[in-house]
Structures are given as C-alpha cells and as structure tokens.
Design a protein around this motif. Sequence first.
Motif, PDB file in Angstrom:
ATOM      1  N   MET A  13       0.828  -1.211   0.000  1.00 44.23           N
ATOM      2  CA  MET A  13       0.000   0.000   0.000  1.00 44.23           C
ATOM      3  C   MET A  13       0.862   1.261   0.000  1.00 44.23           C
ATOM      4  O   MET A  13       0.786   2.076   0.918  1.00 44.23           O
ATOM      5  N   TYR A  35      -0.117   8.056  18.413  1.00 47.12           N
ATOM      6  CA  TYR A  35       0.468   6.763  18.024  1.00 47.12           C
ATOM      7  C   TYR A  35       1.715   6.471  18.850  1.00 47.12           C
ATOM      8  O   TYR A  35       1.872   5.371  19.389  1.00 47.12           O
ATOM      9  N   LEU A  67      -0.352   4.973   0.832  1.00 47.19           N
ATOM     10  CA  LEU A  67      -0.670   5.416   2.188  1.00 47.19           C
ATOM     11  C   LEU A  67       0.516   6.065   2.894  1.00 47.19           C
ATOM     12  O   LEU A  67       0.366   6.568   4.009  1.00 47.19           O
ATOM     13  N   THR A  72       2.732   8.364   7.553  1.00 48.40           N
ATOM     14  CA  THR A  72       1.346   8.070   7.207  1.00 48.40           C
ATOM     15  C   THR A  72       0.424   8.755   8.196  1.00 48.40           C
ATOM     16  O   THR A  72       0.788   8.958   9.352  1.00 48.40           O
ATOM     17  N   THR A  73      -0.735   9.116   7.705  1.00 49.06           N
ATOM     18  CA  THR A  73      -1.767   9.681   8.574  1.00 49.06           C
ATOM     19  C   THR A  73      -2.969   8.746   8.639  1.00 49.06           C
ATOM     20  O   THR A  73      -3.979   9.083   9.238  1.00 49.06           O
ATOM     21  N   SER A  74      -2.835   7.580   8.035  1.00 48.53           N
ATOM     22  CA  SER A  74      -3.930   6.609   8.021  1.00 48.53           C
ATOM     23  C   SER A  74      -4.096   5.988   9.411  1.00 48.53           C
ATOM     24  O   SER A  74      -3.242   5.239   9.879  1.00 48.53           O
ATOM     25  N   VAL A  75      -5.203   6.316  10.059  1.00 51.21           N
ATOM     26  CA  VAL A  75      -5.484   5.764  11.386  1.00 51.21           C
ATOM     27  C   VAL A  75      -5.567   4.246  11.303  1.00 51.21           C
ATOM     28  O   VAL A  75      -5.093   3.537  12.192  1.00 51.21           O
ATOM     29  N   THR A  76      -6.130   3.719  10.238  1.00 47.51           N
ATOM     30  CA  THR A  76      -6.238   2.268  10.064  1.00 47.51           C
ATOM     31  C   THR A  76      -4.860   1.617  10.073  1.00 47.51           C
ATOM     32  O   THR A  76      -4.648   0.612  10.761  1.00 47.51           O
ATOM     33  N   VAL A  77      -3.934   2.175   9.318  1.00 45.48           N
ATOM     34  CA  VAL A  77      -2.578   1.613   9.265  1.00 45.48           C
ATOM     35  C   VAL A  77      -1.894   1.734  10.628  1.00 45.48           C
ATOM     36  O   VAL A  77      -1.235   0.792  11.093  1.00 45.48           O
TER      37      VAL A  77
END
Length: 135
Positions: A30, A102, A33, A40-45
């Motif tokens: 990915m 995080y 992302l 990354t700013t993807s909370v999911t990742v």
Amino acid sequence: MTRSIVAVATGFFLIALLSFGTDFAIRAAMPALFDGEGRTTSVTVLVLTIGYVGLYATIGCYLAARLAPREPMRHALVLGVLGLLFNLIGTWFAWSTAPLWYHAVSLALVMVWAWTGGRMRVQELDALTHSTAAV
C-alpha cells in the motif's frame, strides 16, 4: 547466564524480524498510504501497526520466558525494558512519521505486551505443575 542472554536475544530478534518484515510488506502493498519519508496519517494503518507489533511483542516475550532457564517473567520483562529503550530511541528519530497519539500508545503498551507474554508462560508452567501433581 548464557541461556538467559540467548533467551532474551532470541525474543528480541523475533520481534524485530516480524515487525520490520510486516512494515516492509505493508509499505510495499500500500505505497499510496505513505509519503516519501515513510509518514502516514492513516489511522487504520497506525492501529493495525500497534496491533501486529503488540502480537509480535507478546510472542517474543513469551519465547524469551519459554527459553529462560528460570524466572520466566523476569526474562519477559527484561525484554520489555529492552524493547522500551529501543522504542524510545526509535520514537525520538521517527517523531515526524506518525501523530503523537500513536507514539504515546505504542510506548505505553510495551510493558503490557511483555507482561502478557511472560504471564502466558507462567500460566503454562502452573498448569503443568498442577496437572503433574494431580497424577
């Protein structure tokens, strides 16, 4: 003493190998992302990363406790302290790669994962002791 060092080092290297390997696989699968510097700013990742690192840390600390010649919880917690030190250093150098929450959650959970891995081994030994005593 040598068995203790080997136990902790084996757990440490297992955690590192699995964590860095999974990081690499996620970035390869990915790439959109992540920016060029790995941010990354993807909370999911980020939540996924906390989850798999936690799983790997628990397994690694269990392994250290399993390989320990005695005092399995102590070995798991020593690995936890070592992991905490490396995470603090990593957080310092990678501060800009993820949001504050995080880093805070990741650091706060290090000793929880270590204790959980050690506790798993202690419970395993308790069960073996009780089942042997019952016979």
